[in-house]
Write an enzyme that holds these catalytic residues in place. Structure first.
Site, mmCIF file in Angstrom:
data_model
loop_
_atom_site.group_PDB
_atom_site.id
_atom_site.type_symbol
_atom_site.label_atom_id
_atom_site.label_comp_id
_atom_site.label_asym_id
_atom_site.label_seq_id
_atom_site.Cartn_x
_atom_site.Cartn_y
_atom_site.Cartn_z
ATOM 1 N N GLY A 184 3.240 18.239 3.038
ATOM 2 C CA GLY A 184 2.928 17.095 4.191
ATOM 3 C C GLY A 184 2.959 16.285 4.619
ATOM 4 O O GLY A 184 3.507 15.524 5.710
ATOM 5 N N ALA A 185 4.203 15.809 3.780
ATOM 6 C CA ALA A 185 5.002 14.641 4.863
ATOM 7 C C ALA A 185 6.198 14.337 3.982
ATOM 8 O O ALA A 185 5.995 14.441 2.691
ATOM 9 C CB ALA A 185 4.075 12.902 5.157
ATOM 10 N N MET A 186 7.570 13.763 4.318
ATOM 11 C CA MET A 186 8.322 13.175 3.533
ATOM 12 C C MET A 186 7.830 11.561 3.867
ATOM 13 O O MET A 186 9.067 11.056 5.097
ATOM 14 C CB MET A 186 9.674 13.745 3.786
ATOM 15 C CG MET A 186 10.505 13.758 3.256
ATOM 16 S SD MET A 186 10.576 13.549 0.989
ATOM 17 C CE MET A 186 11.527 12.457 0.975
ATOM 18 N N GLU A 187 8.971 11.566 2.635
ATOM 19 C CA GLU A 187 9.247 9.544 3.471
ATOM 20 C C GLU A 187 10.762 9.221 3.234
ATOM 21 O O GLU A 187 10.894 7.955 2.969
ATOM 22 C CB GLU A 187 8.946 8.611 1.687
ATOM 23 C CG GLU A 187 10.086 9.411 0.410
ATOM 24 C CD GLU A 187 9.407 9.868 -0.690
ATOM 25 O OE1 GLU A 187 8.622 10.959 0.335
ATOM 26 O OE2 GLU A 187 9.470 10.183 -1.869
ATOM 27 N N ASN A 188 11.703 9.532 4.042
ATOM 28 C CA ASN A 188 13.074 9.315 4.366
ATOM 29 C C ASN A 188 12.461 8.101 5.151
ATOM 30 O O ASN A 188 11.841 7.255 4.969
ATOM 31 C CB ASN A 188 13.734 9.957 5.627
ATOM 32 C CG ASN A 188 12.890 11.618 5.945
ATOM 33 O OD1 ASN A 188 13.631 12.068 4.300
ATOM 34 N ND2 ASN A 188 12.790 12.348 6.562
ATOM 35 N N GLU A 227 14.470 16.186 0.065
ATOM 36 C CA GLU A 227 14.059 16.030 -1.561
ATOM 37 C C GLU A 227 13.380 17.709 -1.694
ATOM 38 O O GLU A 227 12.955 18.491 -0.788
ATOM 39 C CB GLU A 227 13.021 15.314 -0.920
ATOM 40 C CG GLU A 227 12.232 14.998 -2.418
ATOM 41 C CD GLU A 227 11.732 13.983 -2.913
ATOM 42 O OE1 GLU A 227 10.221 14.026 -1.853
ATOM 43 O OE2 GLU A 227 11.078 13.380 -3.860
ATOM 44 N N GLU A 261 3.507 7.714 1.980
ATOM 45 C CA GLU A 261 4.594 7.344 2.472
ATOM 46 C C GLU A 261 4.833 6.374 3.070
ATOM 47 O O GLU A 261 6.676 6.076 2.010
ATOM 48 C CB GLU A 261 4.826 8.394 3.715
ATOM 49 C CG GLU A 261 4.277 9.527 3.674
ATOM 50 C CD GLU A 261 5.057 10.626 2.582
ATOM 51 O OE1 GLU A 261 6.186 9.880 2.123
ATOM 52 O OE2 GLU A 261 3.780 11.822 2.006
ATOM 53 N N GLU A 313 5.745 9.824 -7.021
ATOM 54 C CA GLU A 313 4.568 9.823 -6.604
ATOM 55 C C GLU A 313 2.905 9.531 -7.372
ATOM 56 O O GLU A 313 2.072 9.486 -6.610
ATOM 57 C CB GLU A 313 4.239 11.984 -7.390
ATOM 58 C CG GLU A 313 6.001 12.574 -6.245
ATOM 59 C CD GLU A 313 5.618 12.053 -4.836
ATOM 60 O OE1 GLU A 313 4.364 11.776 -4.337
ATOM 61 O OE2 GLU A 313 6.736 12.011 -4.560
#
Ligand code: BES
Ligand code: ZN
Length: 870
Positions: free
Chosen positions: A328-332, A194, A365, A387
């Site tokens: 911080g994180a990624m919602e794959n 992303e 996430e 977001e």
């Protein structure tokens, strides 16, 4: 009632979202139906030149919509020794309008060959026809030229073989390394796409609206495992011992959510109520830190499936802690990736606020699995929908799943039916009542438009004259006062429909009114000593009381603060300090308002007050305004002595007790409070003597390390432990402690280690520079470093990336003098001249100007207030 209402809201959102996605999509198609070729034929000179010198047939950044992808078959073979990958893909596309070229995204990929088959070719197994590939790197696009025009409404299959190096940074398909307990460094390969980096991993239609199904295959060595969005269906053994994992085909999804990882991680798993398998993966030595995340994600997945009343559509959900991660994180979808500190919880080293963070990030996430993954914005201009909703859902889900962690519902308010209500039972102010009131009094659509189509937050100015309340609304402008010339223009045409509430000294009732006009008048039925607007701080507006209003509330708080509810007290502190920034309230009034805090028993209100007071302290300390700094230090230590002295150095009590303990002890030691320093030093020495084996209570770990870091022996020992520690939570605390040293050479050493990227990982460099810039002894060092090493930094991070933004704003936006402003201006100008322009430059300069104005206006008041008060 509440449940059906929620579903309704979600469905409305879905309809709104779908129409937003589909409608413009249709518009775009008609806009381009015959244009690309026509335009190209009309004026080839208007087109860019490809790398081979030929004309590239497409000049827009956005892809043409005459061809849409339906399905991707991806085969990827990363080599974790040579650190590169070879891959091939077949993309099934639908041609909507006849065309002679296919444009797709590709960045830093070496295209080995490309070929095309029609549906018929596929059916009769006719080999593909080779295609000419043109490349236009400035737009990260390639064009495949077809010998014969592709025909409308037919499907074709595009096959591409390609290869590349595993990326060096944190984007695309990149390598990440970690150290084992035995000191060995191991490599894994991981994706992070992303917004627009899927194109670094495979040529694709890399825009969120081009949703397709993906069938992914990954080749790996037997010492590794491979993970992707979907569960593995089978593994095939290839000649030479390589293994090939085949994953189930995904649901239709955007490219930015595709993910795969080749690693040697281990996991813990559980099953959600719906049967979805949830697993947490981490490097083998960190397995013991994965259990809390499993508990939290199972709970949260159950909650969301129930709350949205839509099943999580995949059979499994993996959450993976990645050793090198930019954000911080990624919602794959189905394979959510996290920075280690956002997922792992080490019971011995993670504090209560670490736990809160991990829970929040998981909640965020997982919310994206619906908001963003299932329904997706057409284009990135609407990323705020993704977001915004995910952030909002953090609050909703945590208040129900982890009421003990509940935070911004405070106290023991009643939460019911999956919603967070405030004091509803106490005041018979039920949801049904609120809805009935809104239905009777409000044109909802009209009202909502004033909130969704206007930015910012309104300020309600209240003036009581006898029994009459005069209300006026404005746009709240932080850092801009009414006297400033721009104030008028910034106010123009802003008008909200604000549902205001208020309570008075004469009754417990909550009064309601919809403020639709610029000004309005309300009549009170009885005489009253005070009036407080925005009951329980539930409304989204700031309140200013003109005339005697603030004085009456200050008196009330000092006489009997419990006559106002905790959230009202917190809201008053917040509004007062915000109004100081807007030049509407003098600082001494806001400070007077905090004088009741000595008796405050509501921890959130107390923390809010301490937060503002600490901010003041840090500002004057950084500017070296020694008389005010000393007096404020003295005041804080004297005034909050009772609360400081009652803190114990253990991990006990409620979440709020523990938060308060961390904050108060950190502040007390920062202010050099002798008993605090003594206790922290004692714990630090014991810890050193135990060779790091002693378990220090997690909530005071940061303050103990920070005090310990002030001696050279302590600092060196902490740096050694930093290298050895396997807990991200502990490493963060140590790094913060190291960054509070008063010795320039030690701070410089940290920066050097951060630039080297071995002991201190590159992923932590931005936070490190930020922390050093917050240290009065380090602020100049960090700033000079950024100025002098800009090109080095740009080699590590992309210009617009999160770390670069954090580094630039973190090392400048706290400045508050004219000289500093000028220096920053000059630097930004020089960057612009080199072609390095960032949108945040303007915001930073405005922030520094506001800081200067704030200090000019409020420093004399603060100085005087301290003299009178202490
Ligand atoms: N999807 C975002 C990360 C993102 C946003 C990557 C935009 C690239 C472009 C993710 O859901 C996110 O919001 N991550 C946050 C953590 C979260 C708890 C606020 C982050 O990385 O800071
Ligand atoms: Zn997000």
């Amino acid at each position: 009632m509440a449940n059906s209402c929620r579903k309704l809201i979600f469905n409305i959102y879905l309809v709104f979202y779908c129409s937003a996605v589909i409608m413009p999509h249709i518009c775009i198609c008609s806009q381009f139906t015959s244009s690309p070729i026509d335009q190209f034929n009309k004026d080839p000179r208007a087109f860019p030149i490809a790398t081979n010198g030929e004309i590239f047939p497409w000049h827009e950044l956005r892809l043409p919509t005459v061809i849409i992808p339906l399905h991707y078959d991806l085969l990827i073979h990363p080599n974790l020794t040579s650190l590169d990958f070879v891959a091939s893909e077949k993309i099934e596309v639908l041609v909507r309008d006849a065309t002679q070229f296919i444009v797709l995204h590709s960045k830093d990929l070496e295209i080995l060959n490309a070929s095309l088959q029609s549906e018929e070719d596929v059916r009769y197994r006719k080999p593909g026809e080779s295609l000419t590939v043109l490349s236009y790197p400035a737009h990260q696009q390639i064009a495949l030229l077809v010998p014969e025009k592709l025909r409308a409404d037919l499907r074709y299959s595009v096959a591409i073989d390609f290869q590349a190096k595993l990326a060096d940074g944190f984007e695309g398909f990149y390598k990440s390394t970690y150290r084992t307990l035995g000191g060995e460094t191991r490599t894994i390969a991981v994706t992070d796409f992303e917004p627009t980096e899927a194109r670094m991993a495979f040529p694709c239609f890399d825009e969120p609206l081009f949703k397709a199904n993906f069938s992914i295959k990954i080749r790996r060595e037997s010492r590794h495992i491979a993970l992707s969005n979907m569960p593995k269906v089978k593994t095939i053994e290839l000649e030479g011992g390589l293994l090939e994992d085949h994953f189930e085909t995904t649901v239709k999804m955007s490219t930015y959510l595709v993910a795969y990882i080749v690693c040697d991680f281990t996991s813990v798993s559980g099953t959600a109520s719906s049967g979805v398998k949830v697993s947490i993966y981490a490097s083998p030595d960190k397995w013991s830190q994965t259990h809390y995340a499993l508990e939290a994600s199972l709970k949260l997945l159950d909650y969301y499936e129930n709350y949205f009343d839509i099943h999580y559509p995949l059979p499994k959900l993996d959450l993976v802690a990645i050793p090198d991660f930019a954000s911080g994180a990624m919602e794959n979808w189905g394979l959510v990736t996290y920075r280690e500190t956002s997922l792992l919880f080490d019971p011995k080293k993670s504090s209560i606020s670490d736990k809160l963070w991990v829970t929040k990030v998981i909640a965020h996430e997982l919310a994206h699995q619906w908001f963003g993954n299932l329904v997706t914005m057409e284009w990135w201009n609407d990323i705020w929908l993704n977001e915004g909703f995910a952030t909002y859902m953090e609050l909703i889900s945590l208040n129900i799943t982890y009421p003990e962690l509940q935070f911004n519902c405070l106290e023991s308010d009643s939460a019911s039916g999956g919603f967070c209500y405030s004091d509803s039972k106490k005041t018979s102010n039920t949801l049904a009542f609120q809805l009935a009131f809104l239905r009777k009094n409000v044109e909802l659509k009209e009202m909502m438009a004033t909130w969704t189509l206007q930015k910012g937050i309104p300020l309600v100015v209240v003036k009581r004259e006898g029994r009459s309340l005069r209300l006026q609304q404005e746009r709240f402008l932080s850092g801009v006062s009414k006297e400033d010339p721009e104030w008028g223009t910034l106010q123009e045409r802003y008008l909200w429909h604000i549902p205001v509430t208020y309570s008075t000294s004469s009754s417990h009732a909550i009064h309601r009114h919809i403020l639709k006009l610029k000004t309005d008048t309300l009549d009170l039925s009885e005489k009253t000593d005070w009036v407080k607007f925005n009951v329980d701080s539930n409304g989204y507006y700031i309140v200013h009381y003109e005339g005697q209003g603030w004085d009456e509330l200050i008196t009330l708080l000092n006489q009997n603060h419990t006559l106002l509810r905790p959230k009202d007290r917190l809201g008053l502190i917040h509004d007062a300090f915000q109004l100081v920034s807007a030049g509407r309230l003098t600082l001494d009034k806001a400070l007077d308002l905090t004088r009741y805090l000595q008796r405050e028993t509501s921890i959130p209100a107390l923390l809010k007050g301490l937060e503002y007071l600490e901010l003041l302290y840090r500002m004057v300390e950084r500017r070296n305004i020694s008389d005010v700094t000393e007096n404020l230090k003295h005041y804080l230590l004297q005034y909050f002595k009772p609360v400081i002295d009652t803190q114990s150095w253990v991990d006990k009590g409620s979440v709020w007790d523990r938060m308060l303990r961390s904050t108060v002890l950190k502040l007390a030691c920062y202010l050099n409070h002798a008993p605090c320093i003594q206790k922290a030093t004692e714990l630090f020495s014991q810890w050193m003597e135990s060779s790091g084996k002693l378990n220090i209570p997690t909530d005071v770990l940061k303050v103990v390390y920070s005090v310990g870091a002030q001696t050279t022996a302590g600092w060196n020992y902490l740096l050694e432990q930093y290298e050895l520690s396997l807990s991200g939570a502990e490493k963060n605390k140590i790094l913060y402690a190291l960054s509070t040293s008063k010795h320039q050479e030690k701070l410089m050493k940290l920066i050097e280690l951060g630039m080297e990227g071995k002991v201190i990982k590159t992923q932590d460099l931005a936070a490190l520079l930020f922390a050093i810039a917050r240290n009065p002894e380090g602020q100049q060092l960090a700033w000079n470093f950024v100025k002098e090493n800009w090109t080095h930094l740009l080699k590590k991070f992309d210009l617009g990336s999160f770390p670069i933004r954090m580094i630039v704003s973190g090392t400048t936006s706290h400045f508050s003098s004219k000289d500093e402003l000028q220096e920053v201006e000059l630097f930004f100008e020089s960057l612009k001249a080199q072609g390095s322009h960032l949108d945040i430059f303007q915001i930073i300069l405005e922030t520094i100007s506001k800081n200067i104005k704030w200090l000019e206006k409020n420093l004399p008041t603060l100085r005087k207030w301290l003299l009178i008060t202490t």
